[in-house]
Design an enzyme around this catalytic site. Structure first.
Site, short mmCIF file in Angstrom:
data_model
loop_
_atom_site.label_atom_id
_atom_site.label_comp_id
_atom_site.label_asym_id
_atom_site.label_seq_id
_atom_site.Cartn_x
_atom_site.Cartn_y
_atom_site.Cartn_z
N SER A 107 0.80 -1.34 0.02
CA SER A 107 -0.11 -0.05 -0.05
C SER A 107 1.07 1.36 -0.08
CB SER A 107 -0.91 0.06 1.40
OG SER A 107 -1.58 1.33 1.69
N TYR A 130 -2.41 5.90 -4.57
CA TYR A 130 -3.53 6.74 -4.47
C TYR A 130 -3.28 8.02 -5.36
CZ TYR A 130 -5.73 4.26 -0.55
OH TYR A 130 -6.33 3.12 0.17
N THR A 156 -5.94 2.78 -6.92
CA THR A 156 -6.92 2.81 -6.23
C THR A 156 -7.97 4.01 -6.53
OG1 THR A 156 -6.16 1.56 -4.62
CG2 THR A 156 -8.15 2.61 -4.37
N LYS A 254 -8.37 -0.35 -9.26
CA LYS A 254 -9.01 -1.04 -8.11
C LYS A 254 -10.00 -0.29 -7.56
CE LYS A 254 -7.96 -2.85 -3.47
NZ LYS A 254 -8.36 -1.87 -2.56
N HIS A 278 -13.78 -1.50 -1.56
CA HIS A 278 -12.74 -1.08 -0.46
C HIS A 278 -13.02 -1.83 0.71
CE1 HIS A 278 -9.46 2.03 -0.26
NE2 HIS A 278 -9.51 1.62 0.90
#
Ligand code: FNR
Length: 390
Positions: A107, A130, A156, A254, A278
């Protein structure tokens, strides 16, 4: 004492090992957590057709996802702060994923940095990003990930703003001020093992990939405040086109739930999508991912790789997702619960058990290879009628 077997067993162990604010951060979802619960229960409604007297001596769970060979169609999803669930958690997770021959996704807001994970990995791992306001920072991270051998980027798209997670607010997570700090200190004090092994011996507990971006950020609150201010709600498909030009590896979007968005993803050049809400952490009230998957498969199946996540809790659930048309799944909480409960060994144990369950489901439905799993294995009574999703 009993030995943990299922995701639920690891969850219970994680509950006793983690300070409450951390367990709730991992376990919880948005608002009233309806979508979180729906994700799990929807898979159970997908019933399967048992077939007998088929030669299933040679069953093969291997497949390819994101351009990478995998021992089974499962990827460890990006989980922020995983490095707080156990000592240097992302390092332990990438080792377990490598041993199981499946991809691990780091992440953006992991505790361990890209370099730390790369040093521990012996196969390419995936990186999740992100869109943050500072595009220069994005370009730096893309370059770093590429240099360190990442070839699959998971971008994402369902987080223009973090969801409202009431459990976090109740526990004072992310809040500044004495009351919140005292509450968390109280919760930590009743977990001396976590305090010693993770907080004291497992530091630094900051966002490894963003340490340069938050000058002077010594504690997690400073990082969280920076990250929350950096989520960019202006992002549109044009930004994905911008990103596509800058990432020459595999690009996976995603957080897609609607067929229309899945078609956009294909048009903009994504190599894959993850049908995801999520893990029920963003908009409470959206449908379970299992119920959204068939329409997405009908819209873009065959044009792009489709993964799904949310509520997948066993190897049989993995089979169900494939029967509904997915090419593979991501799992979030299950691996993080196993990590919190028993570190790298816990994740390895869980993955072994899931692979065995998947193999068993294949044998009892008369399928010997992953490509053979499809709507023919769905029971007519399941409410997901066979034949509709090809
Ligand atoms: C997440 N998820 C997530 N997703 C992402 O793209 N970047 C992230 O940093 C995080 N962080 C994160 C933290 C925690 C604690 C959880 C539980 C989830 C979402 C994750 O990748 C995945 O979509 C869901 O976890 C899938 O649902 P299950 O398997 O947890 O039910």
């Amino acid at each position: 004492m009993r030995l943990p077997v299922t995701a639920g067993d690891f969850r219970e162990q994680a509950r006793s090992r983690l300070p409450r604010f951390l367990f709730d951060y991992l376990d919880g979802g948005a608002t009233d957590e309806h979508s979180l619960r729906a994700n799990e229960t929807a898979w159970r409604d997908v019933t399967l057709r048992q077939r007998v007297l088929v030669d299933v001596d040679q069953v093969d769970t291997r497949t390819t996802l994101g351009g990478q060979a995998c021992a089974m169609p499962v990827v460890l999803a990006p989980v922020g702060l995983a490095g707080m669930m156990a000592q240097r958690g992302e390092v332990q997770a990438v080792r377990a994923a490598d041993a199981a021959e499946i991809p691990f996704t780091l992440s953006t807001v992991g505790i361990c940095s890209l370099s730390e994970v790369a040093a521990a990995a012996n196969a390419p791992f995936w990186f999740q990003l992100y869109m943050i306001r500072d595009r220069g920072r994005i370009e730096d991270l893309l370059q770093k990930a590429w240099q360190l051998g990442c070839r699959t980027l998971v971008f994402t798209v369902d987080l223009p703003i973090p969801g409202m997670r009431h459990r976090d607010t109740r526990n004072g997570l992310g809040a500044t001020g004495l009351r919140a700090a005292a509450l968390r200190a109280w919760q930590v004090s009743s977990h001396p093992n976590w305090l010693w092994n993770v907080a004291l011996r497992g530091g630094p507990l900051t966002f490894g990939n963003l340490s340069e971006a938050v000058p002077g950020g010594r504690n997690l609150d400073a990082f969280k405040a920076w990250v929350d201010s950096q989520f960019d709600p202006t992002v549109t498909w044009l930004d994905i086109a911008w990103l596509r030009q800058r990432w020459q590896g595999t690009l996976i979007l995603k957080g897609i739930l609607e067929a229309e968005d899945a078609r956009h993803a294909v048009q903009v050049g994504a190599d894959g999508i993850v049908v995801s809400n999520h893990g029920g952490r963003q908009l409470d009230g959206v449908a379970a991912t299992a119920s959204k998957l068939p329409a997405v498969v009908a819209a873009v199946g065959g044009q792009t790789e489709i993964m799904v996540d949310g509520g997948i809790r066993s190897g049989v659930d993995v089979f169900r997702a494939l029967a509904l048309g997915a090419n593979g799944v991501m799992i979030g909480r299950p691996w993080a619960w196993a990590l919190a409960a028993a570190g790298e060994t816990g994740i390895s144990q869980l993955l072994r058990s899931w692979q065995q369950e998947l193999r068993l489901a294949m044998m009892l439905t008369g399928v010997t290879e992953i490509a053979g799993i499809g709507c023919a294995q769905l029971d007519q009574l399941s409410g997901f009628p066979a034949g509709e999703y090809e």
